[in-house]
Scaffold this motif. Sequence first.
Motif, mmCIF file in Angstrom:
data_model
loop_
_atom_site.group_PDB
_atom_site.id
_atom_site.type_symbol
_atom_site.label_atom_id
_atom_site.label_comp_id
_atom_site.label_asym_id
_atom_site.label_seq_id
_atom_site.Cartn_x
_atom_site.Cartn_y
_atom_site.Cartn_z
ATOM 1 N N ASP A 58 0.864 -1.181 0.000
ATOM 2 C CA ASP A 58 0.000 0.000 0.000
ATOM 3 C C ASP A 58 0.900 1.230 0.000
ATOM 4 O O ASP A 58 1.299 1.740 1.042
ATOM 5 C CB ASP A 58 -0.909 -0.012 1.231
ATOM 6 N N THR A 59 1.216 1.722 -1.181
ATOM 7 C CA THR A 59 2.201 2.793 -1.323
ATOM 8 C C THR A 59 1.806 4.057 -0.578
ATOM 9 O O THR A 59 2.630 4.680 0.104
ATOM 10 C CB THR A 59 2.406 3.122 -2.815
ATOM 11 N N GLN A 60 0.554 4.451 -0.669
ATOM 12 C CA GLN A 60 0.128 5.688 -0.021
ATOM 13 C C GLN A 60 0.213 5.577 1.497
ATOM 14 O O GLN A 60 0.665 6.509 2.172
ATOM 15 C CB GLN A 60 -1.286 6.051 -0.467
ATOM 16 N N ALA A 61 -0.223 4.449 2.041
ATOM 17 C CA ALA A 61 -0.160 4.266 3.493
ATOM 18 C C ALA A 61 1.286 4.237 3.975
ATOM 19 O O ALA A 61 1.618 4.804 5.023
ATOM 20 C CB ALA A 61 -0.874 2.981 3.893
ATOM 21 N N LEU A 62 2.149 3.609 3.213
ATOM 22 C CA LEU A 62 3.555 3.546 3.592
ATOM 23 C C LEU A 62 4.193 4.925 3.501
ATOM 24 O O LEU A 62 4.972 5.315 4.385
ATOM 25 C CB LEU A 62 4.308 2.552 2.708
ATOM 26 N N ARG A 63 3.879 5.681 2.455
ATOM 27 C CA ARG A 63 4.445 7.032 2.345
ATOM 28 C C ARG A 63 4.015 7.895 3.531
ATOM 29 O O ARG A 63 4.826 8.646 4.098
ATOM 30 C CB ARG A 63 4.013 7.701 1.039
ATOM 31 N N ALA A 64 2.758 7.777 3.936
ATOM 32 C CA ALA A 64 2.276 8.538 5.096
ATOM 33 C C ALA A 64 3.047 8.148 6.357
ATOM 34 O O ALA A 64 3.354 8.998 7.206
ATOM 35 C CB ALA A 64 0.783 8.307 5.286
ATOM 36 N N THR A 65 3.380 6.867 6.481
ATOM 37 C CA THR A 65 4.148 6.407 7.641
ATOM 38 C C THR A 65 5.580 6.922 7.591
ATOM 39 O O THR A 65 6.138 7.355 8.610
ATOM 40 C CB THR A 65 4.132 4.875 7.710
ATOM 41 N N LEU A 66 6.190 6.895 6.421
ATOM 42 C CA LEU A 66 7.558 7.391 6.274
ATOM 43 C C LEU A 66 7.646 8.883 6.604
ATOM 44 O O LEU A 66 8.682 9.350 7.103
ATOM 45 C CB LEU A 66 8.066 7.140 4.855
ATOM 46 N N ARG A 67 6.584 9.596 6.374
ATOM 47 C CA ARG A 67 6.575 11.035 6.673
ATOM 48 C C ARG A 67 6.599 11.322 8.172
ATOM 49 O O ARG A 67 6.788 12.467 8.578
ATOM 50 C CB ARG A 67 5.332 11.682 6.041
ATOM 51 N N ARG A 68 6.433 10.289 8.969
ATOM 52 C CA ARG A 68 6.459 10.463 10.424
ATOM 53 C C ARG A 68 7.885 10.461 10.974
ATOM 54 O O ARG A 68 8.102 10.709 12.160
ATOM 55 C CB ARG A 68 5.637 9.362 11.098
ATOM 56 N N GLU A 98 8.483 3.674 -4.392
ATOM 57 C CA GLU A 98 7.557 4.751 -4.748
ATOM 58 C C GLU A 98 7.136 5.541 -3.517
ATOM 59 O O GLU A 98 6.949 6.756 -3.567
ATOM 60 C CB GLU A 98 6.339 4.183 -5.470
ATOM 61 N N ALA A 99 7.004 4.853 -2.388
ATOM 62 C CA ALA A 99 6.622 5.527 -1.146
ATOM 63 C C ALA A 99 7.710 6.472 -0.664
ATOM 64 O O ALA A 99 7.418 7.540 -0.098
ATOM 65 C CB ALA A 99 6.303 4.497 -0.066
#
Length: 293
Positions: A58-68, A98-99
């Motif tokens: 889930d690229t979008q969910a992972l990107r949101a997590t990486l932003r933390r 991609e994330a």
Amino acid sequence: MTRADAFVVLGATGHIGSVVARTLLRDGHQIVAVVHDEAKAVDLKSAGADIAVVDLGDTQALRATLRRGRRAFLLNPPAPVTTDPNAEETRTATSIAEAVGGAGLEKVVVESTYGAQPGDAIGDLSVLWSFERAVGAAAIPMAINRGAYYYTNLDTLLDEARHGSIATMFPAQLKIPMVAPVDLGLAAARRLTGPLDDVGVKYVEGPEAYTFDDVAAAFAKMLDHAVTVRTIERSEWVSSFRRVGFSEPAAQAYARMTEVSLEGFDMPDDPIRGTKSLQEYISELVKERTSAR
């Protein structure tokens, strides 16, 4: 927890990621531990980790997590050998890469492997080569740790060793760089917290190279009986993998990876050296499995 304080760790309950996570926590850092199963992260949560249950596909969910977090340890998890690992691992590697793009990280550490190279479905060698390149496209400081042959690959040999022999596709006297997951995790944690200019490829292996004769001797010492080595012929590789539950695509990919490894690839002149020896690892493995019986 603020983003400036946090490190994101993928695979935080696995062999390597757990060492990265615990090392960072021990040293007083805040972490976001990315896991697939929260039940396996109880100890990390108790130690102060922020747990994020994320499907790496889930690229979008992972990107949101990486932003933390401000930095991240990236590990592409192995797919079950009952599937098509090349396809599954390529899917998650693409999603992770991609994330990373657009996550605003200041540095990442990528876990990779000795012998990573382009090729047609040659297991980790080709998947992790592509993973390195895909993450690198994000154009942020990137450290790559390529690990030698994992001691954990030897875990499945214990039952055979109890019966007096082990089988391998490698010649019994061929020296192979090997490494413990704990040493891989410690090396990754050091680079993750290191300076921004600590980038590029480094290699991580144990205190010395070992042969499968050495592996047999290590088992023999712990089991208190002789253990011999049987080398599996090339013509038997695929069928050997199939007999232990590998899918046909997995068996073919692992056979190609073994073949490429035996052909040889460039070796580092000055690798990062871990401290855990083969005998120490085998001793711990036998004691742990014996107490669990």
